[in-house]
Motif scaffolding. Sequence first.
Motif, PDB file in Angstrom:
ATOM      1  N   THR A 100       0.845  -1.189   0.000  1.00  0.00           N
ATOM      2  CA  THR A 100       0.000   0.000   0.000  1.00  0.00           C
ATOM      3  C   THR A 100       0.881   1.239   0.000  1.00  0.00           C
ATOM      4  O   THR A 100       0.741   2.120  -0.838  1.00  0.00           O
ATOM      5  CB  THR A 100      -0.938   0.016   1.220  1.00  0.00           C
ATOM      6  N   ASN A 101       1.790   1.285   0.939  1.00  0.00           N
ATOM      7  CA  ASN A 101       2.765   2.367   1.047  1.00  0.00           C
ATOM      8  C   ASN A 101       4.155   1.754   1.147  1.00  0.00           C
ATOM      9  O   ASN A 101       4.302   0.641   1.651  1.00  0.00           O
ATOM     10  CB  ASN A 101       2.504   3.218   2.285  1.00  0.00           C
ATOM     11  N   PRO A 102       5.179   2.474   0.704  1.00  0.00           N
ATOM     12  CA  PRO A 102       6.545   1.985   0.898  1.00  0.00           C
ATOM     13  C   PRO A 102       6.834   1.804   2.388  1.00  0.00           C
ATOM     14  O   PRO A 102       6.291   2.526   3.224  1.00  0.00           O
ATOM     15  CB  PRO A 102       7.414   3.098   0.306  1.00  0.00           C
ATOM     16  N   VAL A 103       7.693   0.837   2.719  1.00  0.00           N
ATOM     17  CA  VAL A 103       8.096   0.617   4.107  1.00  0.00           C
ATOM     18  C   VAL A 103       9.598   0.832   4.233  1.00  0.00           C
ATOM     19  O   VAL A 103      10.364   0.559   3.304  1.00  0.00           O
ATOM     20  CB  VAL A 103       7.708  -0.786   4.622  1.00  0.00           C
ATOM     21  N   ALA A 104      10.015   1.325   5.391  1.00  0.00           N
ATOM     22  CA  ALA A 104      11.434   1.552   5.651  1.00  0.00           C
ATOM     23  C   ALA A 104      12.146   0.220   5.817  1.00  0.00           C
ATOM     24  O   ALA A 104      11.664  -0.677   6.510  1.00  0.00           O
ATOM     25  CB  ALA A 104      11.611   2.419   6.892  1.00  0.00           C
ATOM     26  N   ILE A 105      13.297   0.090   5.182  1.00  0.00           N
ATOM     27  CA  ILE A 105      14.135  -1.091   5.336  1.00  0.00           C
ATOM     28  C   ILE A 105      14.861  -0.969   6.676  1.00  0.00           C
ATOM     29  O   ILE A 105      15.385   0.093   7.010  1.00  0.00           O
ATOM     30  CB  ILE A 105      15.136  -1.188   4.168  1.00  0.00           C
ATOM     31  N   THR A 106      14.908  -2.059   7.426  1.00  0.00           N
ATOM     32  CA  THR A 106      15.563  -2.031   8.730  1.00  0.00           C
ATOM     33  C   THR A 106      16.874  -2.816   8.690  1.00  0.00           C
ATOM     34  O   THR A 106      17.085  -3.657   7.817  1.00  0.00           O
ATOM     35  CB  THR A 106      14.660  -2.611   9.835  1.00  0.00           C
ATOM     36  N   ASP A 134       3.288  -6.637  -4.486  1.00  0.00           N
ATOM     37  CA  ASP A 134       2.820  -7.800  -3.738  1.00  0.00           C
ATOM     38  C   ASP A 134       3.808  -8.067  -2.608  1.00  0.00           C
ATOM     39  O   ASP A 134       5.011  -7.894  -2.798  1.00  0.00           O
ATOM     40  CB  ASP A 134       2.734  -9.019  -4.670  1.00  0.00           C
ATOM     41  N   SER A 135       3.319  -8.522  -1.464  1.00  0.00           N
ATOM     42  CA  SER A 135       4.204  -8.777  -0.325  1.00  0.00           C
ATOM     43  C   SER A 135       5.120  -9.977  -0.555  1.00  0.00           C
ATOM     44  O   SER A 135       6.048 -10.203   0.218  1.00  0.00           O
ATOM     45  CB  SER A 135       3.394  -8.982   0.955  1.00  0.00           C
ATOM     46  N   ARG A 136       4.889 -10.747  -1.624  1.00  0.00           N
ATOM     47  CA  ARG A 136       5.795 -11.852  -1.940  1.00  0.00           C
ATOM     48  C   ARG A 136       7.050 -11.364  -2.664  1.00  0.00           C
ATOM     49  O   ARG A 136       7.964 -12.140  -2.905  1.00  0.00           O
ATOM     50  CB  ARG A 136       5.065 -12.924  -2.747  1.00  0.00           C
ATOM     51  N   ALA A 137       7.103 -10.068  -3.016  1.00  0.00           N
ATOM     52  CA  ALA A 137       8.351  -9.446  -3.477  1.00  0.00           C
ATOM     53  C   ALA A 137       9.074  -9.014  -2.211  1.00  0.00           C
ATOM     54  O   ALA A 137       8.546  -8.253  -1.414  1.00  0.00           O
ATOM     55  CB  ALA A 137       8.055  -8.259  -4.374  1.00  0.00           C
ATOM     56  N   GLN A 138      10.268  -9.539  -2.003  1.00  0.00           N
ATOM     57  CA  GLN A 138      10.915  -9.327  -0.712  1.00  0.00           C
ATOM     58  C   GLN A 138      12.425  -9.225  -0.826  1.00  0.00           C
ATOM     59  O   GLN A 138      13.017  -9.600  -1.845  1.00  0.00           O
ATOM     60  CB  GLN A 138      10.541 -10.455   0.258  1.00  0.00           C
TER      61      GLN A 138
END
Length: 145
Positions: free
Chosen positions: A11-17, A113-117
Motif C-alpha cells: 500500500t505504502n513503501p516501508v522503511a528497510i531495517t 505484492d508482499s511476496r516481493a521481498q
Amino acid sequence: ISTTTQNAGTTNPVAITYTSKTIGNIDVSGGIYPGSQIKIPVAGTYRILFSAQCNSTSGTHYLQIFPVINGVTVPSSNTRLRLPQSTESCLTVEYFLQFNQNDILEFYVHGDDSRAQLIYYAGDNTHTPIIPETPSIIVTLARIA
C-alpha cells in the motif's frame, strides 16, 4: 546489514531495517537495532552503495528501492526491479549524496505484492571455507568530501 527477510510494502513503501553494523562510526540512529534511520555524523558528500538480495516467492512481481533524507524522497533516485516467479536477483545501486550533520538517511522498499521481498539466507558452516550468511541488504556509506 540486515539478517532478516523483509517484505515490500504494497500500500505504502516501508522503511528497510538493519540488524547490525560491521565497522565505522555511522550508526542506526540511537544505536538501537532493528532500526531504519542511519544518522550522518559529519556533513559532506557521501558515496552510498546498497546491495539487496531480492526474491519473488511466487508470481511475477516488482519491487523498488529509493533513499529518503529527513523524511523527503531524493528526486530521481528510484530503482525498480521486476522479478519473475521464483527468481532471485541481487540489486546493487550507488549514489553520491550531500548531507548535513545529523541528517537521517533511510531506504524504502515498495512492491506490487508482499511476496516481493528482500531475503536473508543463513550461512553454512559445513564447508571449508565456511559459506557466510547472505544479508537481505548491505548498505555502505563513505564520506568522500
